[in-house]
Structures are given as C-alpha cells and as structure tokens.
Design a protein around this motif. Sequence first.
Motif, PDB file in Angstrom:
ATOM      1  N   GLU A  86       0.682  -1.414  -0.051  1.00  0.00           N
ATOM      2  CA  GLU A  86      -0.205  -0.022  -0.194  1.00  0.00           C
ATOM      3  C   GLU A  86       0.837   1.467   0.166  1.00  0.00           C
ATOM      4  OE1 GLU A  86      -3.778   1.590   2.309  1.00  0.00           O
ATOM      5  OE2 GLU A  86      -2.986  -0.365   2.920  1.00  0.00           O
ATOM      6  N   LYS A 100      -9.260   5.547  -1.087  1.00  0.00           N
ATOM      7  CA  LYS A 100      -9.519   5.210   0.299  1.00  0.00           C
ATOM      8  C   LYS A 100     -11.042   5.253   0.513  1.00  0.00           C
ATOM      9  CE  LYS A 100      -5.758   7.542   2.690  1.00  0.00           C
ATOM     10  NZ  LYS A 100      -5.220   8.460   3.467  1.00  0.00           N
ATOM     11  N   GLU A 103     -12.041   2.274  -1.228  1.00  0.00           N
ATOM     12  CA  GLU A 103     -11.512   0.967  -0.370  1.00  0.00           C
ATOM     13  C   GLU A 103     -10.815  -0.099  -1.171  1.00  0.00           C
ATOM     14  OE1 GLU A 103     -15.015  -0.428   1.643  1.00  0.00           O
ATOM     15  OE2 GLU A 103     -14.647   0.733   3.433  1.00  0.00           O
ATOM     16  N   LYS A 105      -6.849  -1.008  -2.039  1.00  0.00           N
ATOM     17  CA  LYS A 105      -5.565  -0.938  -1.443  1.00  0.00           C
ATOM     18  C   LYS A 105      -4.652  -1.375  -2.671  1.00  0.00           C
ATOM     19  CE  LYS A 105      -7.316  -1.540   3.401  1.00  0.00           C
ATOM     20  NZ  LYS A 105      -7.134  -2.112   4.275  1.00  0.00           N
TER      21      LYS A 105
END
Length: 218
Positions: A86, A100, A103, A105
């Motif tokens: 990440e 973010k 969601e 990564k």
Amino acid sequence: MIFGKIDYINLLPFYIFLKRELKNSSDRAVLEHKKGVPSKINKDFKKGKIDAAFISSIFSKNRKCTNLGIVAKKEILSVIVCPGKEKEDIESNTSNILAKILEIKGEILIGDKALKRYKEGKDCVDLAYEWYKRYKLPFVFARLCYKKNTKLYKNIEKKFLNSHIKIPNYILKRYAIRSGLTQKEILHYLSLISYEIDKKASISLKKFIRLSKKRLKW
C-alpha cells in the motif's frame, strides 16, 4: 498572469490552446516556468505563488473556479491502483483520497507513469472506472481555479470549450517518446476525457467532496 502548469498528457490540448491565446512571449515564458506535479501546484496556488491552475478537486472546495476540469467520462487509465504494498502517490491529493473512499488498496499511480504501467497489463484497477461502476457518474479530478480576474478565466473557459484543438504531429511524437506510448494510444487516452464540468460532473464532484470530508487535511 502566472499560470501553474501540470505537464501531463491529459492537459496537452488545453496548453496548446492557451499558448495560442497568450499574445506575448513573456506570458508564454511564465507559463513554462511555473511547472509542477498536482500536489506541488496545489501548494503554490494556496501560497499565492500562481494566479491560476488546474488544481485537485479535493483542494478546489470554496475557491473561485470555472467549469473547466479534467473529467473522466468512465475510465481514465492514468489514475490506477496496482497490486503490491500500500503506497500513496506523492504527486496526488485527489487520487489518494479516492482510493480510500473506494476502499481499494495497493500502490497508487497517477499521470503519464500510470498510463505506461496500465499498458503493461499489471492487473491494475482504474479508479475512475470503479467510481463510475459504483455511482454511474463521471469523476472530476481537477478544476481550473483562479485568484482574481473572473472575466478573463470565464472567457478562457468559453473559448476552450468551443474550440477544436488539433495536436500537431511533432508534439504527439515528443510526448510518445517521453511516455512510452504510441501516438494512437495518446489520442485514445485523450478521447476518454471531457474538459467540461456539466451537470452530472458537478453532482459527482459534490458527492466526492462530501464523502471525503473526514479525510481533508487542510
């Protein structure tokens, strides 16, 4: 006029237009000497070092802006998350927050380097397309904002949106060599982008800012 320039392929049509509109060599020189990546341009704009620029959407809230922007109709190819550790892209503000919110990564990449990585087929995720799949809306990555002289920038907005910009072959060749893409791939990429923040794009922008409210750092 001190204009901040982000030297990515996605703004190539606008800078060709702007150079044509600037009437004297000193204005053109200022345009060329105020370059930077999006995160740097955001900081320079905030500090008053530049008069106008395409600044990150997340940074444009409550600022004087036109309806010119970088809008992904669906996919964008140049804002991606790739498998691996990440890692945020230090050149970006909006894209890091978008990842973010969605969601997703991995390693975030933006700009011309992202285009090249996406071309290599590394199972990277296109963030604009993920946003579109979720909300059925285009995504606004940046807006043309300014400090003063509303009339000037509204005039630029109107003229640019009503212009058909043809990119000279020698410029396409230069960017192809620099980016590792073919001229055909560059033109395809540019066809994915709209520069008008229309009603749907405006709705999308407001949604993004609302969802990112808790993540703002300024």
